[in-house]
Scaffold this motif. Structure first.
Motif, short mmCIF file in Angstrom:
data_model
loop_
_atom_site.label_atom_id
_atom_site.label_comp_id
_atom_site.label_asym_id
_atom_site.label_seq_id
_atom_site.Cartn_x
_atom_site.Cartn_y
_atom_site.Cartn_z
N ASN A 66 -40.79 -35.15 -14.48
CA ASN A 66 -39.67 -34.19 -14.53
C ASN A 66 -39.55 -33.37 -13.25
O ASN A 66 -39.30 -32.17 -13.28
N TYR A 73 -37.53 -32.19 -9.88
CA TYR A 73 -36.09 -31.94 -9.68
C TYR A 73 -35.60 -32.89 -8.58
O TYR A 73 -35.92 -32.70 -7.41
N HIS A 108 -32.86 -33.46 -7.04
CA HIS A 108 -31.92 -33.05 -6.00
C HIS A 108 -32.60 -32.13 -4.97
O HIS A 108 -31.95 -31.69 -4.03
N LEU A 164 -39.12 -23.36 -5.62
CA LEU A 164 -37.99 -22.76 -6.34
C LEU A 164 -38.41 -21.71 -7.37
O LEU A 164 -37.97 -20.56 -7.30
N ARG A 197 -37.71 -39.20 -5.12
CA ARG A 197 -37.51 -40.64 -5.32
C ARG A 197 -38.16 -41.48 -4.23
O ARG A 197 -38.30 -42.69 -4.37
N ARG A 251 -33.14 -34.37 -20.49
CA ARG A 251 -33.59 -33.14 -21.14
C ARG A 251 -34.84 -32.56 -20.48
O ARG A 251 -35.07 -31.35 -20.49
N GLY A 252 -35.64 -33.46 -19.91
CA GLY A 252 -36.87 -33.03 -19.25
C GLY A 252 -36.63 -32.06 -18.10
O GLY A 252 -37.50 -31.26 -17.77
N GLN A 253 -35.43 -32.10 -17.51
CA GLN A 253 -35.13 -31.20 -16.40
C GLN A 253 -35.07 -29.75 -16.88
O GLN A 253 -35.66 -28.86 -16.29
N TYR A 294 -29.72 -23.58 -11.01
CA TYR A 294 -30.49 -24.20 -9.93
C TYR A 294 -30.86 -25.65 -10.19
O TYR A 294 -31.10 -26.41 -9.26
N ILE A 295 -30.95 -26.04 -11.46
CA ILE A 295 -31.45 -27.38 -11.77
C ILE A 295 -30.37 -28.28 -12.37
O ILE A 295 -30.12 -29.38 -11.87
N PRO A 303 -26.31 -28.35 -10.30
CA PRO A 303 -26.22 -29.09 -9.04
C PRO A 303 -26.25 -30.61 -9.25
O PRO A 303 -25.50 -31.34 -8.61
N GLN A 304 -27.07 -31.07 -10.19
CA GLN A 304 -27.12 -32.51 -10.46
C GLN A 304 -25.89 -32.97 -11.22
O GLN A 304 -25.32 -34.02 -10.93
N ARG A 355 -22.71 -33.07 -9.03
CA ARG A 355 -22.72 -34.22 -8.13
C ARG A 355 -22.36 -35.50 -8.88
O ARG A 355 -21.63 -36.34 -8.39
N HIS A 368 -26.13 -42.99 -0.41
CA HIS A 368 -27.03 -41.88 -0.11
C HIS A 368 -28.15 -41.82 -1.15
O HIS A 368 -29.27 -41.43 -0.86
N GLU A 369 -27.81 -42.23 -2.37
CA GLU A 369 -28.76 -42.17 -3.48
C GLU A 369 -30.01 -43.01 -3.20
O GLU A 369 -31.09 -42.65 -3.58
#
Ligand SMILES: Nc1ncnc2c1ncn2[C@@H]1O[C@H](COP(=O)(O)OP(=O)(O)O)[C@@H](O)[C@H]1O
Ligand SMILES: [Mg+2]
Lengths: 247, 293
Positions: A93, A95, A97, A106, A141, B190-192, B209-210, B213-214, B217, B291-292
């Motif tokens: 888990n 982050y 990004h 953070l 990643r 959900r883990g985020q 913050y988490i 942003p994701q 995008r 980019h990914e």
């Protein structure tokens, strides 16, 4: 810390998901500086137990105390309490990004209110400690599973938690990466970190655990020092489980 | 054998080399329809340019372009804000917030856009103005004269149609974008949220913050496509007599009876803008995906 050195106390904790009883009256104590390893079959409630400690899951019944403080429902009191409890997940888990460094800085900045410089100094220190200081500017990643899990450990450590919780930290890893993560955990255990670890790595448990708990169907079936649990388990269910995972 | 004799045309074909195979694959995949579109655009452009009447229609209609663009852009920006807030409301733990958000989305989705535009501009706005008036009188009674005065003086007639059109489009698209944002947020593991909260972040800190942003995008391509849709749907505001390109084209057609000139030119103007924007969205999407990796 309270006088008895009790870092985590759970008293008769129940957790129900609808009609399903995931925890059925669990009580346990973890003393400061000790390592508790939890084993048990899948679905026996190990993750739920861990998640009740930092209240990611709210117990239906019973009490949880962390470092002398009751873990209550009050939403305003939970964040500072959770900041004292590091958690490492099966699937890391991280982050995605954020860079590795930002992953570790953070929460330090927004929860611990540290300056960016200080947070980065601590982050680099912790990344160094888990052996990946050179990956600070990569993205998650770009890292292997083992490296990602070590970042996750550094991210938790950077908050200077009083307790570290690990939920099957190596079970999503390729075999060749398990050791690098276990080595870090062993180092933490030797340094006197208070840890609760759900794992099936018996060698780690033998080397690091002060106590082992065997769970089944939401209850603690047996608990004791690792030698006793692994060499001469008293309960039939423990014996059966151990014989299954030892093969 | 007779069988073979009767089909002399079937001769062994040369083995397909990898290069020819690749060429065939490319030809197969090539978006031929784009060429057709470009041709249509070129021919129309030439027609407009060479024909006196088309050129005149074009000059007349293009005058509405700034209104179309301004309306679309402003309404879209407001819709983004409405959509983000509503999208988060849809998945919030707060019963009141969640139900209000859902009610809004369901109401908007169940009414034709043309009807919504009439309703919001001609019923919604006057109602809100009246409410603000009463609120102003109430503040006056409480003695907050400086805040109350502008509210009391607000007049329904004082709200220009352009503004009503923007409000109508924004409120309508806000509901669509809410669903986009909701899906985007729900697509995040959900883990985020759990990792963030286990670190002591509050729900809103974790969102900010988490999760967002994701999520944002992830939904950028969808937002781009909705922007293109909104550009097209902005033509509906012509029913409010807002002088966008559609309204201006209607006026031109009505005055001159040159229907082909008016509506062909109008179509081509829309088509050029939407094609251009769609291509832009695709390019951005591709760049984001490369980019990914
Ligand atoms: N959020 C949830 N909702 C419903 N059931 C759940 C949820 N989390 C866990 N459970 C159920 O609770 C039981 C215990 O789960 P868990 O604590 O994850 O077990 P373990 O970690 O030992 O595999 C399982 O039967 C699981 O399906
Ligand atoms: Mg589990």
């Amino acid at each position: 810390m309270n006088d008895d050195g009790e870092m985590i106390v759970m008293r008769n904790v129940w957790k129900e998901f609808g009609t399903l009883q995931a925890l059925r009256g669990v009580s346990l104590t973890v003393r400061q500086g000790t390592v508790l390893v939890i084993i048990g079959p899948s679905g026996s409630g190990k993750s739920t137990l861990l998640r009740c400690i930092n209240r990611l899951e709210a117990p239906t019944h019973g009490e949880v105390w962390v470092d002398g403080q009751p873990v209550v429902a009050d939403e305003r009191k939970l964040p500072p309490l959770r900041a004292e409890i590091g958690m490492v997940f099966q699937h890391f888990n991280l982050y995605p990004h954020l860079s590795v460094l930002q992953n570790v800085t953070l929460a330090q900045q927004i929860v611990r209110k540290r300056s960016r410089q200080e947070a980065e100094r601590i982050a680099l220190e912790q990344l160094e400690r888990v052996g990946i200081g050179d990956k600070a500017y990569n993205y998650p990643r770009q890292l292997s599973g083992g490296q990602q899990q070590r970042v996750a450990i550094a991210r938790a450590l950077a908050m200077n938690p009083k307790i570290m919780l690990f939920d099957e930290p190596t079970s999503a890893l390729d075999p060749e990466m398990i050791k690098e993560v276990l080595d870090v955990m062993l180092m933490l255990a030797r340094e006197g970190t208070t840890m609760v670890v759900v794992t099936h790595e018996m060698n780690f448990a033998r080397a690091a655990a002060d106590e082992v708990i065997f769970m089944d169907e939401g209850q603690i079936i047996e608990q004791g020092p690792p030698e006793q649990i692994f060499s001469s388990p008293r309960h039939e269910r423990t014996q059966k489980f151990l014989s299954q995972i030892m093969v | 054998m007779a069988y073979e004799d009767s089909y002399p045309a079937i001769r062994p074909i040369a083995p397909v080399t990898p290069r020819t195979a690749r060429l065939l694959e490319r030809l197969n995949r090539f978006p031929w329809w784009v060429i057709a579109v470009v041709l249509i655009a070129l021919i129309t452009a030439r027609t407009i340019y060479l024909s006196e009447t088309y050129l005149e229609a074009f000059r007349f209609i293009v005058a509405g372009l700034s209104v179309t663009m301004m309306t679309t852009l402003t309404a879209f920006l407001i819709a983004l804000v409405i959509g983000l807030v509503t999208g988060m409301g849809r998945i919030s733990q707060n019963i009141l917030g969640r139900n209000i958000a859902t009610l809004y989305v369901e109401l908007i989705r169940g009414i034709p856009m043309l009807v919504l535009i009439f309703f919001i501009a001609l019923v919604g706005v006057p109602t809100v103005v009246q409410l603000l008036n009463s609120f102003g009188h109430w503040l006056n009674a409480l003695g907050f004269y400086s805040i109350a005065q502008p509210l009391v003086l607000l007049e329904n007639k004082g709200v220009p149609m352009n503004v009503r059109a923007i409000i109508a489009l924004a409120v309508t698209y806000g509901a669509f974008l809410a669903e986009v944002f909701r899906a985007g947020i729900q697509s995040i593991d959900r883990g985020q949220m759990e990792a963030a909260r286990s670190q002591g972040m509050t729900y809103w800190q974790a969102m900010r913050y988490i999760i967002l942003p994701q999520a944002i995008r992830n939904v950028l391509p969808a937002l781009g496509n909705d922007f293109v849709s909104m550009l097209k749907d902005s033509s509906l505001v012509s029913v409010l007599a807002v002088r966008d390109i559609t309204q201006v084209a209607r006026l031109y057609a009505g005055q001159t009876f040159r229907y082909p000139e008016a509506y062909a030119t109008l179509s081509v103007i829309y088509l050029s803008m939407t094609m251009l924007l769609s291509m832009l969205v695709k390019v951005l999407e591709r760049r984001y995906h490369s980019h990914e990796r």
